[in-house]
Design an enzyme around this catalytic site. Structure first.
Site, short mmCIF file in Angstrom:
data_model
loop_
_atom_site.label_atom_id
_atom_site.label_comp_id
_atom_site.label_asym_id
_atom_site.label_seq_id
_atom_site.Cartn_x
_atom_site.Cartn_y
_atom_site.Cartn_z
CG HIS A 196 -0.54 17.87 35.22
ND1 HIS A 196 0.64 17.84 34.52
CD2 HIS A 196 -1.15 19.03 34.85
CE1 HIS A 196 0.74 18.92 33.77
NE2 HIS A 196 -0.33 19.66 33.95
CD GLU A 250 0.38 17.01 39.53
OE1 GLU A 250 0.30 15.83 39.15
OE2 GLU A 250 1.15 17.84 39.00
CD GLU A 297 1.51 13.61 34.46
OE1 GLU A 297 0.56 14.42 34.33
OE2 GLU A 297 2.64 13.96 34.84
CG HIS A 307 3.80 15.90 32.06
ND1 HIS A 307 3.64 16.51 33.29
CD2 HIS A 307 4.71 16.66 31.40
CE1 HIS A 307 4.42 17.58 33.37
NE2 HIS A 307 5.08 17.68 32.24
NE ARG A 350 8.37 15.50 32.75
CZ ARG A 350 7.71 15.92 33.81
NH1 ARG A 350 6.97 15.08 34.50
NH2 ARG A 350 7.77 17.18 34.19
#
Length: 417
Positions: A304, A378, A179, A176, A234
Site C-alpha cells: 500500500h 505502506e 495508490e 486501493h 480508492r
C-alpha cells in the site's frame, strides 16, 4: 461536420474527468479532544477526503491528520481552524498541479510499458502476457477470476518449474486504486526477480526452492477509473442495490473482525466495509485462491501507500498476534535493510497500535487463516506527496522495498512451517 463532431466528443470525454484545481492537502495536528471533535464535525458538514487516517472515525489526539479539501470549502476550513487554534500546515498547495507533475519522467506513449512510469491497466495487462510468454521456464500465469466490471485478475507465478508443490509467498499490489506506487512495485519485483535469477544467489535460491505468486493489480476496476476519470478514487466499482454510491473498500471487506472497528457501514464512505464479508468479487477471488493453496502459502505480503510503515497483525484488535515477537523481529530487520539504501525510515509494528484500529484487512485475514508471515507495506512518502508520489521516486522506492521483501523472503525460506 466530422471535425466538429470529433472535437465535441473529445470535449465531452474531458468534461467527465474529475479535476482538482485549487484543492489543497492539509495536515492537521489535533492535541485536544476539541480538535478531534472539530475534525469529525467538519467531515460531516462538508466534503473532505481523508488521506491519513482514511476516515474521520479514526482521528485521535496527537496523530496528524492529512485531508484533501475542495477549493470551495477552503475558506470555511481556514476559518474553523483559526478559531480552534489547531496547528496545521499545507502539504500540497494545489492538488491538480501535483497530479499534472506526477508524470515527471518524460513523455512516452501510454501503451509502452515502463518500470519507471505509472502504467495504465491495459499496458499492465499487455506486460503480464508478455513477461509470461518471454520467460516460460520461470513464469506462468492464471486467471483467478474476473472483476466486477469483467476484467481478468491475472496472477503471475514466479519460480523454477518443479514436479511437486513448492512452498510459496503471495504478493499483491493495488488494493486501493489511487495508490499507484503499489502496482509499480509489483511490476518492479517481477522485473528484478527475472533479471537477477542466476546471478543473485538469494533470488536464485528463492525461486529454486519456493514460488512467488504476484497479483500486479488487485483492484483493477478502481485502478482503471483512477487513471481515466478520478485520480483520487480508492474503492472498487461495484454497485449496491439501494445506493447511488459506488464501490467498497476492499481492505475492509475481508472476514477479519469484519466491520467492527475502523470501517463504515455507509456505502458512501471511503471505508465502506461492503454488504457482507467478501461481497467484493475481487476480494472473494483472492481469498478463494489463498484458501485453496493455504497449505503451501507461507507468507502474505500486501503493498500500500503512504506513510513508510511495515505492519503486521493485528489491525482489528489491540491483542498481540501469537507470533508477535518473531513478526516484529523480522519487520525490524526488513525495515533496517530498506533504510540501508537511501536512508528512508520506516516504522514497524502491529497495525492497531502503530496507526489505528481497522477491521476487515487482508493481512489480518491471511494470518488468521494460518499464513504466519503476513505483512502490510505502506510505501513512500510521509505525506508531502502522499498518493501523488512523482514518477522520479518510483525507482528508488522500488529498489529499497526490494531489500525489505527479500529480507522477509529469506527468513521465510529458512523458517518454513
Amino acid at each position: 461536420m466530422k471535425v466538429l463532431l470529433f472535437f465535441g466528443l473529445v470535449a465531452a470525454a474531458l468534461a467527465d474527468v474529475t479535476r482538482f484545481d485549487g484543492e489543497k492537502v492539509l495536515r492537521l495536528k489535533p492535541v485536544l479532544a476539541e480538535h478531534v471533535t472539530l475534525i469529525r464535525d467538519l467531515a460531516e458538514s462538508i466534503e473532505v477526503d481523508f488521506w491519513s487516517p482514511d476516515s474521520p472515525e479514526l482521528v485521535t489526539i496527537d496523530i496528524d491528520v492529512d485531508i484533501r479539501v475542495p477549493a470551495r470549502y477552503l475558506s470555511i476550513v481556514y476559518t474553523t481552524l483559526g478559531q480552534s487554534s489547531m496547528a496545521h500546515e499545507i502539504l500540497i498547495e494545489d492538488v491538480q498541479v501535483a497530479i499534472n507533475r506526477q508524470a515527471d519522467n518524460g513523455i512516452s506513449p501510454k501503451e509502452l510499458h515502463s518500470y519507471t512510469k505509472y502504467n495504465t491497466w491495459d499496458t499492465v495487462l499487455s506486460w503480464i502476457n508478455s513477461i509470461a510468454s518471454s520467460n516460460p521456464s520461470l513464469v506462468s500465469k492464471q486467471v483467478i477470476g474476473n472483476t466486477f466490471e469483467g476484467r481478468p485478475m491475472t496472477l503471475l507465478k514466479l519460480g523454477k518449474s518443479s514436479g511437486t508443490t513448492k512452498p510459496s509467498i503471495f504478493l499483491d499490489c493495488g488494493i486501493h486504486a489511487r495508490e499507484w506506487i503499489s502496482p509499480a512495485f509489483c511490476q518492479w519485483f517481477v522485473k528484478e526477480a527475472l533479471e537477477t535469477y542466476g546471478s543473485d544467489s538469494q533470488m536464485t535460491s528463492l525461486l529454486d526452492q519456493m514460488d512467488v505468486y504476484v497479483l500486479p493489480v488487485f483492484n483493477i476496476d478502481g485502478y482503471e477509473y483512477s487513471h481515466t476519470t478520478n485520480r483520487m478514487w480508492r474503492k472498487t466499482r461495484s454497485k449496491l442495490s439501494g445506493s447511488s454510491c459506488l464501490g467498497t473498500d476492499p481492505n475492509r471487506n475481508f472476514d477479519a473482525g469484519w466491520c467492527t472497528v475502523g470501517a463504515s457501514s455507509n456505502p458512501c464512505s471511503e471505508t465502506f466495509c461492503g454488504s457482507t464479508p467478501e461481497s467484493e468479487i475481487e476480494v472473494k477471488n483472492v481469498a478463494d485462491f489463498i484458501r485453496k493453496n493455504k497449505s503451501s502459502i507461507k507468507a502474505y505480503l500486501t503493498i500500500h501507500s503512504y506513510s513508510q510503515l511495515l505492519l503486521f497483525p493485528y489491525s482489528y484488535s489491540y491483542n498481540l498476534a501469537a507470533d508477535h515477537s518473531e513478526l516484529m523481529s523480522v519487520a525490524q530487520g526488513a525495515s533496517a535493510a530498506l533504510t540501508s539504501l537511501y536512508g528512508t525510515r520506516y516504522t514497524s509494528g502491529p497495525g492497531a497500535s502503530t496507526i489505528y484500529l481497522a477491521a476487515g484487512g487482508s493481512d489480518d485475514w491471511a494470518y488468521d487463516l494460518g499464513v504466519k508471515y503476513s505483512y502490510t507495506f505502506e510505501l513512500r512518502d510521509t505525506g508531502y506527496h502522499g498518493f501523488l508520489l512523482p514518477e522520479s521516486q518510483i525507482k528508488p522506492t522500488c529498489e529499497e522495498t526490494m531489500l525489505a521483501v527479500k529480507y522477509i523472503a529469506a527468513h521465510v525460506q529458512k523458517n518454513l512451517y
